[in-house]
Scaffold this motif. Structure first.
Motif, PDB file in Angstrom:
ATOM      1  N   GLU A   1      64.603  54.835   4.794  1.00  0.00           N
ATOM      2  CA  GLU A   1      66.039  54.910   5.052  1.00  0.00           C
ATOM      3  C   GLU A   1      66.221  55.451   6.472  1.00  0.00           C
ATOM      4  OE1 GLU A   1      67.134  55.779   0.349  1.00  0.00           O
ATOM      5  OE2 GLU A   1      66.583  57.420   1.690  1.00  0.00           O
TER       6      GLU A   1
ATOM      7  N   THR B   1      68.620  55.058   8.983  1.00  0.00           N
ATOM      8  CA  THR B   1      69.873  55.538   9.567  1.00  0.00           C
ATOM      9  C   THR B   1      70.940  55.616   8.492  1.00  0.00           C
ATOM     10  OG1 THR B   1      71.647  55.099  11.167  1.00  0.00           O
ATOM     11  CG2 THR B   1      70.505  53.172  10.272  1.00  0.00           C
ATOM     12  N   ASN B   2      71.745  56.680   8.543  1.00  0.00           N
ATOM     13  CA  ASN B   2      72.865  56.761   7.606  1.00  0.00           C
ATOM     14  C   ASN B   2      74.210  56.681   8.332  1.00  0.00           C
ATOM     15  OD1 ASN B   2      73.128  59.325   8.712  1.00  0.00           O
ATOM     16  ND2 ASN B   2      73.346  60.377   6.747  1.00  0.00           N
TER      17      ASN B   2
ATOM     18  N   ILE C   1      77.892  57.297   2.377  1.00  0.00           N
ATOM     19  CA  ILE C   1      77.714  57.273   3.837  1.00  0.00           C
ATOM     20  C   ILE C   1      78.784  56.407   4.504  1.00  0.00           C
ATOM     21  CG2 ILE C   1      75.245  57.784   3.669  1.00  0.00           C
ATOM     22  CD1 ILE C   1      74.709  54.831   4.476  1.00  0.00           C
TER      23      ILE C   1
ATOM     24  N   ARG D   1      74.850  63.019   9.650  1.00  0.00           N
ATOM     25  CA  ARG D   1      74.308  61.744  10.132  1.00  0.00           C
ATOM     26  C   ARG D   1      72.954  61.939  10.816  1.00  0.00           C
ATOM     27  NH1 ARG D   1      77.580  57.978   7.539  1.00  0.00           N
ATOM     28  NH2 ARG D   1      79.721  58.774   7.596  1.00  0.00           N
TER      29      ARG D   1
ATOM     30  N   GLY E   1      69.333  50.764   5.916  1.00  0.00           N
ATOM     31  CA  GLY E   1      70.233  51.646   6.645  1.00  0.00           C
ATOM     32  C   GLY E   1      71.662  51.189   6.534  1.00  0.00           C
TER      33      GLY E   1
ATOM     34  N   SER F   1      60.733  57.804   3.461  1.00  0.00           N
ATOM     35  CA  SER F   1      61.470  58.475   4.537  1.00  0.00           C
ATOM     36  C   SER F   1      60.973  59.906   4.713  1.00  0.00           C
ATOM     37  CB  SER F   1      62.967  58.500   4.220  1.00  0.00           C
ATOM     38  OG  SER F   1      63.445  57.221   3.914  1.00  0.00           O
TER      39      SER F   1
ATOM     40  N   ARG G   1      65.878  62.860   3.507  1.00  0.00           N
ATOM     41  CA  ARG G   1      66.121  62.152   2.241  1.00  0.00           C
ATOM     42  C   ARG G   1      67.436  62.536   1.596  1.00  0.00           C
ATOM     43  NH1 ARG G   1      60.033  62.459  -0.282  1.00  0.00           N
ATOM     44  NH2 ARG G   1      59.063  61.137   1.303  1.00  0.00           N
TER      45      ARG G   1
ATOM     46  N   GLN H   1      70.072  63.409   3.042  1.00  0.00           N
ATOM     47  CA  GLN H   1      71.211  62.979   3.855  1.00  0.00           C
ATOM     48  C   GLN H   1      71.569  61.509   3.606  1.00  0.00           C
ATOM     49  OE1 GLN H   1      69.092  65.450   7.154  1.00  0.00           O
ATOM     50  NE2 GLN H   1      70.856  64.498   8.119  1.00  0.00           N
ATOM     51  N   TYR H   2      70.621  60.727   3.076  1.00  0.00           N
ATOM     52  CA  TYR H   2      70.928  59.335   2.751  1.00  0.00           C
ATOM     53  C   TYR H   2      71.486  59.309   1.329  1.00  0.00           C
ATOM     54  CZ  TYR H   2      70.733  54.303   3.317  1.00  0.00           C
ATOM     55  OH  TYR H   2      71.077  52.980   3.464  1.00  0.00           O
TER      56      TYR H   2
END
Length: 345
Positions: A56, A58-59, A70, A79, A106, A296, A301, A303-304
């Motif tokens: 993952e 980019t969020n 997100i 982010r 992402g 990731s 992790r 944050q996604y």
């Protein structure tokens, strides 16, 4: 002829018949459908369960889907973006663990231009030529999909989310249209990707008619992959108060999808493992044959967060591959060190 028997024989029903089936399946019917789904999965893929290394990366996301943690409007999301070096380090670790497919997932992040995505795909394919690269980065122009394909991308995941236009508009802002989503999926098929579609079960305002539409659309599109997982709310979205989809209904939809797409690659999703401790095992026992542990970096992790309480430690960590292997063995299956490509009929 009972609808269950008719579906097993014909591999498809009318919309009205699907609606009736969904409304009236009892425990006996569910078990018949589950066993037939398992039989078909084993016909094409035996007892192998394919692992995909999920990165993952980019969020950030320009989209504002009402169900997603997100989404652009969530100002409280922390982010992040991974660098190419960090992404390649994830691949390196994953390859050593036996992963032969990397899934780059992402949000629709404008920072990752076509040039950057192509450079990343080429770097992965150059370093690990025996591996497949799957992209899951949303709606793009046909020309962009062509560039990624030329760079070496093998597969593309783009859930259709719901095949009902009216329902789609209740889940997304006006600038996101069901026509655009479908157009992207057909473009991907035309370009020769192994294509993944899919939908949420139990999403807000969903009806049995919507689920019937989803099954009929999958039959029409005939994707090589289909991700079927429960809706799980996120507390920082407009749908925070809606209930999650149920395990029972999700497993039924996985089995039905296997019946209409007998040789597809169907993941036992992370969301299934989130709503039930043995959710992924139950998914495999309903006809799924793919799991996607997280490669990731541990630090990002959480944050996604597409939905609340997403599993991101323990067995979900790719470092605990042996744990996942044991869980699959406990139900009679084996993790395969393999690209796990789609098997045509």
């Amino acid at each position: 002829m009972k609808l269950v028997e008719k579906l097993i024989q014909n591999r498809i029903l009318s919309k009205e018949e699907f609606v009736e089936l969904l409304a009236n399946t009892d425990a006996e019917d569910r078990e018949i459908l589950r066993k037939e789904a398992v039989r078909l999965r084993e016909k094409y893929y035996g007892h192998d369960v394919y692992i995909r290394g999920l990165i993952e990366f980019t969020n950030y996301c320009r989209c504002d889907c009402y169900y997603c943690g997100i989404r652009r409007s969530n100002r409280q999301a922390e982010r992040y973006r991974l660098t190419q070096e960090e992404i390649l380090a994830c691949c390196r670790a994953g390859y050593a663990l036996g992963f032969r497919t990397f899934v780059l997932q992402g949000g629709e992040d404008p920072y990752f231009t076509d040039e950057r995505i192509c450079e990343l795909v080429r770097a992965i394919k150059s370093s690990w030529p025996d591996c497949a690269v799957t992209l899951s980065i949303g709606e793009k122009e046909h020309s962009s999909y062509r560039l990624y394909r030329k760079a070496g991308a093998d597969r593309y995941l783009l859930r259709h989310e719901t095949a009902s236009p009216a329902h789609y508009r209740r889940l997304h802002p006006p600038e996101q249209t069901p026509q655009r989503r479908r157009q992207c999926l057909w473009s991907l098929k035309e370009l020769g990707y192994q294509v993944g579609a899919g939908f949420m079960v139990g999403s807000p305002y969903q009806t049995p008619e919507n689920l019937a539409d989803d099954l009929l659309f999958l039959h029409e599109l005939s994707p090589q992959m289909a991700g079927i997982g429960p809706f799980i709310p996120h507390h920082q979205t407009p749908f925070s108060a809606f209930p999650a989809g149920t395990l029972r209904q999700t497993l039924l939809m996985v089995a039905l999808t296997r019946l209409i797409l007998p040789n597809a690659l169907l993941p036992a999703t992370t969301a299934l493992g989130t709503i039930a401790p043995d959710g992924r095992e139950r998914g495999v026992l309903a006809g799924a044959n793919v799991v996607m542990p997280n490669l990731s970096p541990v630090g990002v992790r959480k944050q996604y967060a597409l939905y609340d309480n997403k599993i991101c430690t323990g067995d979900e960590a790719a470092e605990c591959r042996a744990c996942l292997q044991n869980r699959m063995r406990s139900i009679g299956y084996e993790l395969a060190v393999d690209r796990g490509d789609f098997v045509p009929e």
